[in-house]
Design a protein around this motif. Sequence first.
Motif, PDB file in Angstrom:
ATOM      1  N   GLN A 109      28.132  -8.717 -18.062  1.00  0.00           N
ATOM      2  CA  GLN A 109      29.420  -9.304 -17.734  1.00  0.00           C
ATOM      3  C   GLN A 109      29.218 -10.687 -17.104  1.00  0.00           C
ATOM      4  OE1 GLN A 109      32.376  -8.009 -18.475  1.00  0.00           O
ATOM      5  NE2 GLN A 109      31.543  -6.095 -19.302  1.00  0.00           N
ATOM      6  N   GLY A 110      30.299 -11.384 -16.961  1.00  0.00           N
ATOM      7  CA  GLY A 110      30.256 -12.696 -16.331  1.00  0.00           C
ATOM      8  C   GLY A 110      30.417 -13.819 -17.332  1.00  0.00           C
ATOM      9  N   ARG A 111      30.871 -14.960 -16.853  1.00  0.00           N
ATOM     10  CA  ARG A 111      31.087 -16.135 -17.688  1.00  0.00           C
ATOM     11  C   ARG A 111      29.911 -17.083 -17.570  1.00  0.00           C
ATOM     12  NH1 ARG A 111      36.807 -18.783 -16.658  1.00  0.00           N
ATOM     13  NH2 ARG A 111      36.038 -19.970 -18.457  1.00  0.00           N
ATOM     14  N   THR A 112      29.460 -17.565 -18.698  1.00  0.00           N
ATOM     15  CA  THR A 112      28.364 -18.527 -18.740  1.00  0.00           C
ATOM     16  C   THR A 112      28.962 -19.902 -19.010  1.00  0.00           C
ATOM     17  OG1 THR A 112      26.886 -16.820 -19.607  1.00  0.00           O
ATOM     18  CG2 THR A 112      26.173 -19.100 -19.819  1.00  0.00           C
ATOM     19  N   VAL A 143      27.597 -22.924  -9.672  1.00  0.00           N
ATOM     20  CA  VAL A 143      26.510 -22.152  -9.069  1.00  0.00           C
ATOM     21  C   VAL A 143      25.290 -22.264  -9.972  1.00  0.00           C
ATOM     22  CG1 VAL A 143      28.099 -20.560  -7.924  1.00  0.00           C
ATOM     23  CG2 VAL A 143      27.288 -20.055 -10.230  1.00  0.00           C
ATOM     24  N   PRO A 144      24.092 -22.054  -9.429  1.00  0.00           N
ATOM     25  CA  PRO A 144      22.886 -22.115 -10.254  1.00  0.00           C
ATOM     26  C   PRO A 144      22.940 -21.097 -11.398  1.00  0.00           C
ATOM     27  CG  PRO A 144      22.316 -22.174  -7.930  1.00  0.00           C
ATOM     28  CD  PRO A 144      23.790 -21.860  -8.000  1.00  0.00           C
ATOM     29  N   LEU A 145      22.370 -21.498 -12.510  1.00  0.00           N
ATOM     30  CA  LEU A 145      22.353 -20.662 -13.705  1.00  0.00           C
ATOM     31  C   LEU A 145      21.024 -19.926 -13.773  1.00  0.00           C
ATOM     32  CD1 LEU A 145      23.687 -19.848 -16.431  1.00  0.00           C
ATOM     33  CD2 LEU A 145      22.488 -21.800 -17.461  1.00  0.00           C
ATOM     34  N   LEU A 146      21.086 -18.619 -13.876  1.00  0.00           N
ATOM     35  CA  LEU A 146      19.877 -17.825 -13.992  1.00  0.00           C
ATOM     36  C   LEU A 146      19.213 -18.072 -15.349  1.00  0.00           C
ATOM     37  CD1 LEU A 146      21.111 -14.438 -12.469  1.00  0.00           C
ATOM     38  CD2 LEU A 146      19.761 -16.235 -11.360  1.00  0.00           C
ATOM     39  N   PRO A 147      17.923 -17.806 -15.456  1.00  0.00           N
ATOM     40  CA  PRO A 147      17.241 -17.998 -16.749  1.00  0.00           C
ATOM     41  C   PRO A 147      17.915 -17.183 -17.856  1.00  0.00           C
ATOM     42  CG  PRO A 147      15.635 -17.681 -15.001  1.00  0.00           C
ATOM     43  CD  PRO A 147      16.979 -17.404 -14.393  1.00  0.00           C
ATOM     44  N   ILE A 148      18.161 -17.840 -18.965  1.00  0.00           N
ATOM     45  CA  ILE A 148      18.776 -17.179 -20.120  1.00  0.00           C
ATOM     46  C   ILE A 148      17.960 -17.491 -21.360  1.00  0.00           C
ATOM     47  CG2 ILE A 148      21.113 -17.224 -19.164  1.00  0.00           C
ATOM     48  CD1 ILE A 148      21.698 -19.633 -20.924  1.00  0.00           C
ATOM     49  N   VAL A 149      18.186 -16.692 -22.390  1.00  0.00           N
ATOM     50  CA  VAL A 149      17.499 -16.865 -23.662  1.00  0.00           C
ATOM     51  C   VAL A 149      18.463 -17.524 -24.646  1.00  0.00           C
ATOM     52  CG1 VAL A 149      16.379 -15.705 -25.603  1.00  0.00           C
ATOM     53  CG2 VAL A 149      16.011 -14.889 -23.262  1.00  0.00           C
ATOM     54  N   VAL A 150      18.004 -18.593 -25.282  1.00  0.00           N
ATOM     55  CA  VAL A 150      18.786 -19.300 -26.294  1.00  0.00           C
ATOM     56  C   VAL A 150      18.090 -19.116 -27.634  1.00  0.00           C
ATOM     57  CG1 VAL A 150      19.721 -21.509 -27.053  1.00  0.00           C
ATOM     58  CG2 VAL A 150      19.620 -20.978 -24.615  1.00  0.00           C
ATOM     59  N   VAL A 188      20.402 -25.082 -39.701  1.00  0.00           N
ATOM     60  CA  VAL A 188      19.949 -25.065 -38.309  1.00  0.00           C
ATOM     61  C   VAL A 188      21.151 -24.707 -37.443  1.00  0.00           C
ATOM     62  CG1 VAL A 188      18.930 -26.381 -36.418  1.00  0.00           C
ATOM     63  CG2 VAL A 188      18.188 -26.801 -38.763  1.00  0.00           C
ATOM     64  N   GLY A 189      21.052 -23.603 -36.710  1.00  0.00           N
ATOM     65  CA  GLY A 189      22.137 -23.165 -35.851  1.00  0.00           C
ATOM     66  C   GLY A 189      22.964 -22.067 -36.508  1.00  0.00           C
ATOM     67  N   PRO A 190      24.012 -21.653 -35.838  1.00  0.00           N
ATOM     68  CA  PRO A 190      24.481 -22.144 -34.537  1.00  0.00           C
ATOM     69  C   PRO A 190      23.646 -21.603 -33.378  1.00  0.00           C
ATOM     70  CG  PRO A 190      25.881 -20.360 -35.311  1.00  0.00           C
ATOM     71  CD  PRO A 190      24.902 -20.623 -36.413  1.00  0.00           C
ATOM     72  N   ALA A 191      23.531 -22.421 -32.329  1.00  0.00           N
ATOM     73  CA  ALA A 191      22.809 -21.982 -31.139  1.00  0.00           C
ATOM     74  C   ALA A 191      23.619 -20.916 -30.422  1.00  0.00           C
ATOM     75  CB  ALA A 191      22.551 -23.171 -30.212  1.00  0.00           C
ATOM     76  N   ARG A 192      22.917 -19.913 -29.946  1.00  0.00           N
ATOM     77  CA  ARG A 192      23.598 -18.815 -29.266  1.00  0.00           C
ATOM     78  C   ARG A 192      22.792 -18.382 -28.051  1.00  0.00           C
ATOM     79  NH1 ARG A 192      21.928 -16.380 -34.421  1.00  0.00           N
ATOM     80  NH2 ARG A 192      20.044 -15.118 -34.083  1.00  0.00           N
ATOM     81  N   THR A 193      23.501 -17.980 -27.014  1.00  0.00           N
ATOM     82  CA  THR A 193      22.866 -17.429 -25.822  1.00  0.00           C
ATOM     83  C   THR A 193      22.924 -15.917 -25.886  1.00  0.00           C
ATOM     84  OG1 THR A 193      24.956 -17.579 -24.598  1.00  0.00           O
ATOM     85  CG2 THR A 193      23.422 -19.430 -24.400  1.00  0.00           C
ATOM     86  N   GLY A 200      16.999  -3.938 -23.767  1.00  0.00           N
ATOM     87  CA  GLY A 200      17.645  -4.188 -25.043  1.00  0.00           C
ATOM     88  C   GLY A 200      18.750  -3.220 -25.381  1.00  0.00           C
ATOM     89  N   LEU A 201      19.308  -2.554 -24.355  1.00  0.00           N
ATOM     90  CA  LEU A 201      20.401  -1.617 -24.612  1.00  0.00           C
ATOM     91  C   LEU A 201      21.711  -2.341 -24.872  1.00  0.00           C
ATOM     92  CD1 LEU A 201      19.671   1.105 -21.897  1.00  0.00           C
ATOM     93  CD2 LEU A 201      18.768   0.896 -24.213  1.00  0.00           C
ATOM     94  N   VAL A 202      21.912  -3.470 -24.210  1.00  0.00           N
ATOM     95  CA  VAL A 202      23.134  -4.255 -24.347  1.00  0.00           C
ATOM     96  C   VAL A 202      22.735  -5.678 -24.717  1.00  0.00           C
ATOM     97  CG1 VAL A 202      25.195  -5.122 -23.193  1.00  0.00           C
ATOM     98  CG2 VAL A 202      24.392  -2.805 -22.732  1.00  0.00           C
ATOM     99  N   ARG A 203      23.416  -6.239 -25.681  1.00  0.00           N
ATOM    100  CA  ARG A 203      23.105  -7.589 -26.158  1.00  0.00           C
ATOM    101  C   ARG A 203      24.420  -8.335 -26.359  1.00  0.00           C
ATOM    102  NH1 ARG A 203      19.029 -10.327 -29.118  1.00  0.00           N
ATOM    103  NH2 ARG A 203      19.863 -11.774 -30.677  1.00  0.00           N
ATOM    104  N   ARG A 204      24.683  -9.269 -25.456  1.00  0.00           N
ATOM    105  CA  ARG A 204      25.905 -10.075 -25.536  1.00  0.00           C
ATOM    106  C   ARG A 204      25.530 -11.442 -26.089  1.00  0.00           C
ATOM    107  NH1 ARG A 204      29.535 -12.261 -20.429  1.00  0.00           N
ATOM    108  NH2 ARG A 204      31.204 -13.231 -21.668  1.00  0.00           N
ATOM    109  N   VAL A 205      26.072 -11.771 -27.248  1.00  0.00           N
ATOM    110  CA  VAL A 205      25.730 -13.003 -27.948  1.00  0.00           C
ATOM    111  C   VAL A 205      26.945 -13.923 -27.955  1.00  0.00           C
ATOM    112  CG1 VAL A 205      24.932 -14.013 -30.107  1.00  0.00           C
ATOM    113  CG2 VAL A 205      24.049 -11.796 -29.376  1.00  0.00           C
ATOM    114  N   LEU A 206      26.740 -15.170 -27.523  1.00  0.00           N
ATOM    115  CA  LEU A 206      27.795 -16.189 -27.531  1.00  0.00           C
ATOM    116  C   LEU A 206      27.311 -17.387 -28.340  1.00  0.00           C
ATOM    117  CD1 LEU A 206      28.885 -16.123 -23.767  1.00  0.00           C
ATOM    118  CD2 LEU A 206      29.992 -14.985 -25.694  1.00  0.00           C
ATOM    119  N   HIS A 207      28.141 -17.850 -29.273  1.00  0.00           N
ATOM    120  CA  HIS A 207      27.802 -19.018 -30.093  1.00  0.00           C
ATOM    121  C   HIS A 207      28.369 -20.273 -29.446  1.00  0.00           C
ATOM    122  CE1 HIS A 207      27.357 -15.663 -32.941  1.00  0.00           C
ATOM    123  NE2 HIS A 207      26.481 -16.431 -33.565  1.00  0.00           N
ATOM    124  N   TRP A 208      27.542 -21.343 -29.441  1.00  0.00           N
ATOM    125  CA  TRP A 208      27.924 -22.562 -28.728  1.00  0.00           C
ATOM    126  C   TRP A 208      27.973 -23.796 -29.622  1.00  0.00           C
ATOM    127  CZ3 TRP A 208      29.468 -21.988 -23.765  1.00  0.00           C
ATOM    128  CH2 TRP A 208      29.093 -20.821 -23.109  1.00  0.00           C
TER     129      TRP A 208
END
Length: 441
Positions: A109-112, A143-150, A188-193, A200-208
Amino acid sequence: MAQAQQPRRRGPSLPSITIPRITLPAEVSQSLTGARRVIGDRLAPVTERTRPWWSPVATALRWVSALGWTIAGLGVLAWWLGARYQWVELTMVAAGCLALVLACVVLAQGRTRVRIETVVDPRRVTVGDPATGRIDIENEGKVPLLPIVVELPVGRSDARFTMPSLRSGEVHEEIFVVPTQRRGVIPVGPARTVQGDPFGLVRRVLHWTDQTELFVHPRTIPLDSHAHGLLRDLEGQSTQDISSSDLAFHALREYEPGDDLRHVHWRSSAKTGVLMVRQFLDTRRAHLAVVVDTTGWVYRDGDEGVELAIEVAASLIVRSIMDDQDGTVVCNDQQASRTTAPLLLDTLSRAMVGPVDLFASVAEAAALAPDASVAAVVTGSGRPFVESQRALGQFGPEVARLVIVVDRGTKPSVQQVAGLTVLTIGELVDLRRVLVSGVAA
């Protein structure tokens, strides 16, 4: 001695049973359809009013991966078995599984609040040339952004970047390399977080970002400007075909019935006493039409031969456009006409390798370029010459027709066969030699 086996007696065969197919009467079927429509119409307002409550739940459930659903299913099964057989250990396992899945959903949860930008420069390269890209990520939150995978899809593979923790307004940059060993169009793309849990039980993917295309053009060889059958435009070279109406004046001749009176040269007619008319040389704008045979079996080395044929077509088209001439190319499922060199090369980059109907492809080229002055078919040594001749016969007799045969390991040659010029090449560099000798002939 082994005793002979007695044949088994078969019992009485069971009668076959045919299950009758039940078909509902038309009135019943229409009634059921009407009932479903009425129920759907009545539930629609309720669904819209309750959307704020069930929509977040449905969205969160879509984040759960296959592994997550498996763990949740095991938890439910363990809970049922534990409750039925009073097995405390299974109840604890069930609670652990369900709590784990629920905790992973909460972690996703939460907004990136980030800004991601991908840049591929240049957008057009030749086979083998280096192609690099850049991906920038900026933390737009307070607020600081925690490490994320792109993740960034590049062709058929995905590039994964683990972004470090970023302070508010901080930008991080990553460089990636795009392979360009083969001709084609690389998306190439789209880039997603990707947000989720370590399991790996939950995977929330957002396209940017949007998808960007990188065009890998076929190789070309620089060719000399030639005029073999290529008719210059109005500012260039004229043909030797006599015309009764054009811009290139040739001579005067006596009037014949049917001549346009606007072309009568009255001053000469007054001097000679005979009605004289102007005669012109026919001028046309040069137009090169090229058809590539992408059928793999007609080439000695299969798909590699097709790629060489595409490189030959690309070299001819680029030279034609550099000479300020029109160009048309038909390559399997792709075609382009009267456009710029980069766009024509883009068309060749998109072309697929596969069987084609050569006669239909040439017909398509003839429809795209009815004013073509040169028509060329690039094919392999396995294609019968009669088929190429029959296909090129769809162009008029005033069109110069070429058959370029690609056959690796063969010495270059130029032949005149049945009114067609046949150029045979073994490598791309041979194209320059056969064109020079063909022009000189």
